[in-house]
Every structure is written in C-alpha cells, then in structure tokens.
Design a protein around this motif. Structure first.
Motif, PDB file in Angstrom:
ATOM      1  N   GLN A   1     -18.626  -0.748 -17.470  1.00  0.00           N
ATOM      2  CA  GLN A   1     -18.930   0.091 -18.630  1.00  0.00           C
ATOM      3  C   GLN A   1     -18.131   1.388 -18.724  1.00  0.00           C
TER       4      GLN A   1
ATOM      5  N   ALA B   1     -25.471  -8.525 -16.238  1.00  0.00           N
ATOM      6  CA  ALA B   1     -25.854  -7.112 -16.370  1.00  0.00           C
ATOM      7  C   ALA B   1     -25.118  -6.271 -15.329  1.00  0.00           C
ATOM      8  N   GLU B   2     -25.025  -6.799 -14.115  1.00  0.00           N
ATOM      9  CA  GLU B   2     -24.316  -6.060 -13.054  1.00  0.00           C
ATOM     10  C   GLU B   2     -22.836  -5.911 -13.390  1.00  0.00           C
ATOM     11  N   GLU B   3     -22.249  -6.980 -13.880  1.00  0.00           N
ATOM     12  CA  GLU B   3     -20.819  -6.919 -14.219  1.00  0.00           C
ATOM     13  C   GLU B   3     -20.559  -5.918 -15.338  1.00  0.00           C
TER      14      GLU B   3
ATOM     15  N   GLY C   1     -22.390  -3.395 -15.993  1.00  0.00           N
ATOM     16  CA  GLY C   1     -22.604  -2.087 -15.370  1.00  0.00           C
ATOM     17  C   GLY C   1     -21.337  -1.601 -14.688  1.00  0.00           C
ATOM     18  N   ALA C   2     -20.658  -2.516 -14.007  1.00  0.00           N
ATOM     19  CA  ALA C   2     -19.433  -2.140 -13.296  1.00  0.00           C
ATOM     20  C   ALA C   2     -18.283  -1.878 -14.265  1.00  0.00           C
TER      21      ALA C   2
ATOM     22  N   SER D   1     -29.546 -10.255 -20.269  1.00  0.00           N
ATOM     23  CA  SER D   1     -30.628 -10.046 -19.306  1.00  0.00           C
ATOM     24  C   SER D   1     -30.408 -10.850 -18.020  1.00  0.00           C
ATOM     25  N   ASP D   2     -29.343 -11.646 -17.975  1.00  0.00           N
ATOM     26  CA  ASP D   2     -28.998 -12.294 -16.705  1.00  0.00           C
ATOM     27  C   ASP D   2     -28.529 -11.209 -15.727  1.00  0.00           C
ATOM     28  N   LYS D   3     -29.065 -11.276 -14.518  1.00  0.00           N
ATOM     29  CA  LYS D   3     -28.831 -10.209 -13.555  1.00  0.00           C
ATOM     30  C   LYS D   3     -27.334 -10.014 -13.273  1.00  0.00           C
ATOM     31  N   GLN D   4     -26.618 -11.134 -13.101  1.00  0.00           N
ATOM     32  CA  GLN D   4     -25.199 -10.999 -12.743  1.00  0.00           C
ATOM     33  C   GLN D   4     -24.365 -10.440 -13.886  1.00  0.00           C
TER      34      GLN D   4
ATOM     35  N   ARG E   1     -29.866  -1.196 -25.431  1.00  0.00           N
ATOM     36  CA  ARG E   1     -30.349  -0.388 -24.310  1.00  0.00           C
ATOM     37  C   ARG E   1     -31.263   0.749 -24.753  1.00  0.00           C
TER      38      ARG E   1
END
Ligand code: 6PG
Length: 478
Positions: free
Chosen positions: A403, A396-398, A400-401, A391-394, A434
């Motif tokens: 996946q 999660a973003e990583e 996302g990139a 749930s840490d934003k960074q 998710r």
C-alpha cells in the motif's frame, strides 16, 4: 449419424474449435452457410482427424449421433437467432444446441427458455483464448441445464486447456445464461487488466523515462514473479516489437485510440443494474472511449499541466518497483470487483455459481490466465463463503505490504500529470471499503433536505425525516 459433435459457422474460431475436437479423436460434422469454407477446412486440415462435411442443414443434422450436439459459431445477435431458427425445427427433444459466441447472457436466457419448450437444451458457452486457444485448448464456460452438461461436459473437458495441475479448464457454471455471464465478466476483468498494464507502461515511459524496449525488459522481469500472466507476457512482446517500415518502436506508430467489441461495456452496464461497484472495469471501458475522442483530445492538448520532473536512474528503478506494487494491488482490487459481480449475478438469477471453480477454469486457456488465479482458487477453497477477495488473509497481507508504494504511485500520477484512472479507482475503492464512516451519511442528509427522501439512524431502527423547512424537528416515517 456418426459424428459426436457438429460445428456450424467455420470462420476462424469455429474452424479451430472443430479441428480441436477432431484432433482429440472425435468425429466432427462441419457446416457453413457458404460451402466453400467447409471445403477449405477439409482441404486444409481434413487429415487431422475425422470430419464429416455437410452442405445443407439437413445433411448436417443427419450426420450427428443422438442426442445431437451442435455448436453454433456465428456472430452474436441476429445471426445467432437466424441459425437457431434454421436448425431447431430439424432437431428432437433431448438434442443440445450450443452457442459458442460472445452472446449477451440475457439473449442466452431467452433462447434457452424458448427452446426448452420444444425439449431442446440450449447451452450458452463462453469460450476464451482467441484463435490459438480454440485450437489448442480454450477456457470454456458452459451454462445450460445439468442434463446437457452430462452429455456435453466430457467432450468439453477433452478439448479444454489444462491447468498446471492437470484439471480441465471447464466446468458447469450454472443454468441458462450463467456461462455467458461469467464470460462477460471475464472480459470485463480482461479490460481492467489491460488498462492497469497500460497505465504501468505509461508511467514507466512518462515518469521513469524508460524506452519501450526497457519497459519490455521490466515486464519480462515482472512476469517471473507474482504478476506472471499471459497479458504481461504478450505486453512485453508488443513493446519489444519494432515497426519494419519506420524502424520506430511499434507502440509509437499505432494510433492511440482503443476499440472494443462491447463485452466490457456490457459488464459495466449489468454491474450498474445489479448495483455492484466495478469501478476498475468501468475506468477501463471509459479509458478506451476517451482515447477515441480525437477532437476532444485535440481541443484539450494545450490545457495547463505540471512541469514534468525527470527522475535519475536510481530513482527511476525505485519508481519501477513501486509501479509493480501498485499494479499488483490494483489487480487484486479488479478481481475482487469482478468476483463480486459474479456473486451478485449468481444471487440475482439463482445460478449457484461456485467462484472457486470459476477461478480454477481461468487458470489456463483464457486471456486473463495467470498464476494469480490459482491464488484466488485457493482463497475460495479455504473459505467458500468469502465475502470478498480482499477479506482473504493473504491478499489482505499483500495489499498491506504494497500500500505505501501504491499510494506513492497514485500521488505521483497526480503530481506529474500522467493519468492512471485504474490505479486511482482501485485505491479509492480499497479506502472506501476500509473507512469506518463514509460521507454517504451526508448524501442521505442532502436527499432528505431537498426531497424528503428519509434516512436511517445509527442508533435506532426505522426511517426518519427532518422538517428542514420548518422547525427542524424529526419525525419517524416508517
Ligand atoms: C477472449 C476474448 C475475446 C474478445 C477479445 C476482443 O476471451 O478470448 O475476450 O472473446 O473478443 O478480447 O474484445 P474487445 O474487442 O472488446 O477488446
């Protein structure tokens, strides 16, 4: 006595720890069951600092200044109990016995309770970093009372590894068995890290068709990026090594059966008890045990599999990049699971563990040391109540990139028939978290059908049972 600290048990870990204390200016009493080891230490390294060799337990205890601090560095289990029984009667209230072995935290809790009655502080300390770490600066995870840390902490801070920002890699983890618990989870994560790296190697070898030397080079490249870590670094070294006797790559002449001393297994056993899904660590433990079943493997060798599809050079390079993404995303998941277990243990035993502080002291000295741990520390710094690393934003973003590549790699492993249980389990965990709806609802229906185990509803409170064998009407049961 004049020694600030004593070490009993002078096999390589104990000896190196004693030398580390001495090199840092402490006077160290040293003792071993067979005195020859003590003499060897003095003969070999006596000039490195101030040592007080002791032949008997009485002499050893007498050499220590009060309150006494003595570290036991013997095998976990019965040998540790035997040494405690030998020394405890010679000690006084306020003295501190430190167990620096890989003890099970439940044993540490028992020993702490027993010695507390005599007023003696028992401190279970997880020490990571192998022989080199013990000598040059390990990561140290002490449990035990606050009071004992006040007396012991300054010494540990001196000999511990230092993170890149200079912070010592030790802190008071929490009461009684907290230190050994955290060390246990460290080792579980170590198993998962090693398994993920092994899978990456296997895929580069079998799917991309890379040689061990080429994979070593690939890993060296990865080690300059976000995967920068001790385990990636030594993996490159192992892969680049050539067997002197045969001229073959070293990795090809080592029997492919992984062994274990048990801390990874403990992590999974305890996770099952705590109800924490550490699927990545579990797959790592199972992968080791599967590798050891030689007969089962021999009997299965000719089972049907897919025809391998060799990749062209460009495709292989692209695949290698995808594997890096899959490895990184899976690593985030492993640490998420490991920190979940630390949190769950802390809640269950009321240890009050600060997960950010744990990440901080794993930044250097230990086997899983990595640039990545600074990121975890930062995540907990910004949000101490973070429910999960994912749930840490960074992070999660990583993820996302990463996946798309992660999914492509997991799909390829299935298509090409190369096992990657760590990558696959990590992805399944991620997708399960998710999911808006999980098939657990169906599981509940089945349980209610065959055993009247009841279920909860999404729209109303209470527990319910459907009369499956009757008119299928529903009754409220609680
Ligand atoms: C450490 C290591 C160490 C452990 C070895 C071997 O943190 O320094 O975790 O404590 O004993 O890694 O473990 P296995 O034999 O179970 O692989």
């Amino acid at each position: 006595g004049t020694a600030q600290i004593g070490v009993t048990g002078l096999a390589v870990m104990g000896r190196n720890l004693a030398r580390n204390f001495a090199r840092n200016g402490f006077t160290v009493a040293v003792h071993n069951r067979t005195a020859a080891r003590t003499r060897e230490l003095i003969e070999g390294f006596g000039t490195e600092g101030s040592f007080v060799p002791a032949e008997s337990a009485e002499e050893f205890v007498a050499a220590l200044e009060r309150p006494r601090r003595l570290i036991i560095m013997v095998k976990a289990g019965d040998p540790t109990d035997a040494v405690i029984e030998e020394f405890a009667p010679l000690l006084e209230p306020g003295d501190v016995i430190i167990d620096g072995g890989n003890a099970h935290f439940a044993d540490t809790r028992r020993r702490e309770r027993e010695l507390r009655e005599a007023g003696i502080h028992f401190v279970g300390v997880g020490i990571s970093g192998g022989e080199e770490g013990a000598l040059h600066g390990p990561s140290i995870m002490p449990g035990g009372s606050r009071e004992s840390y006040a007396s012991l902490g300054p010494l540990l801070e001196k000999i511990a590894a230092k993170a890149p920002d200079g912070t010592p890699c030790t802190t008071h983890i929490g009461p009684d068995g907290a230190g050994h618990f955290v060390k246990m989870v460290h080792n579980g994560i170590e198993y998962a890290d090693m398994q993920l790296i092994a899978e990456a190697y296997h895929l580069l070898r079998e799917v991309a068709g890379y040689s061990p030397a080429k994979i070593a080079e690939t890993f060296r490249g990865w080690n300059t990026g976000r995967l920068d870590s001790y385990l990636i670094e030594i993996t490159a070294e192992v892969l680049a090594h050539t067997d002197a006797a045969t001229g073959q790559p070293f990795v090809d002449i080592v029997a492919d059966r992984a062994e274990q001393k048990g801390t990874g297994r403990w992590t999974v056993q305890i996770a099952l008890d705590l109800g924490v899904p550490v699927s990545g660590i579990a797959e790592a433990v199972f992968a080791r045990s599967l590798s050891g079943h030689a007969e089962l493997r021999a009997a299965s060798r000719d089972l049907p599999g897919p025809t391998p599809r060799p990749l062209g050079d460009e495709e292989a390079a692209r695949f290698a990049d995808q594997v890096e993404q899959a490895l990184y995303a899976s690593k985030i998941v492993s640490y998420t699971q490991g920190f979940h277990q630390i949190q769950a243990g802390s809640d269950a035993y009321d240890w009050g563990i600060d997960p950010g502080a744990v990440a901080s002291i794993w930044r250097a000295g230990c086997i899983i040391r990595a640039a990545f741990l600074d990121r975890i520390r930062a995540a907990y710094d910004t949000q101490p109540e973070l429910p999960s690393l994912l749930s840490d934003k960074q992070f999660a973003e990583e993820i996302g990139a990463a996946q798309d590549d992660w999914r492509a790699v997991v799909a390829d492993t299935a298509r090409q028939g190369v096992p990657a249980p760590g990558f696959a389990a990590a992805l399944a965990y991620y997708d399960a978290l998710r999911a808006r709806r999980l098939p657990a609802a169906l599981t509940q229906g089945q349980r209610d059908f065959f055993g009247a185990h009841t279920y909860r509803r999404t729209d109303r409170d209470g527990s319910f049972h459907t009369l499956w064998g009757g008119d299928r009407s529903e009754e409220r049961t609680g």
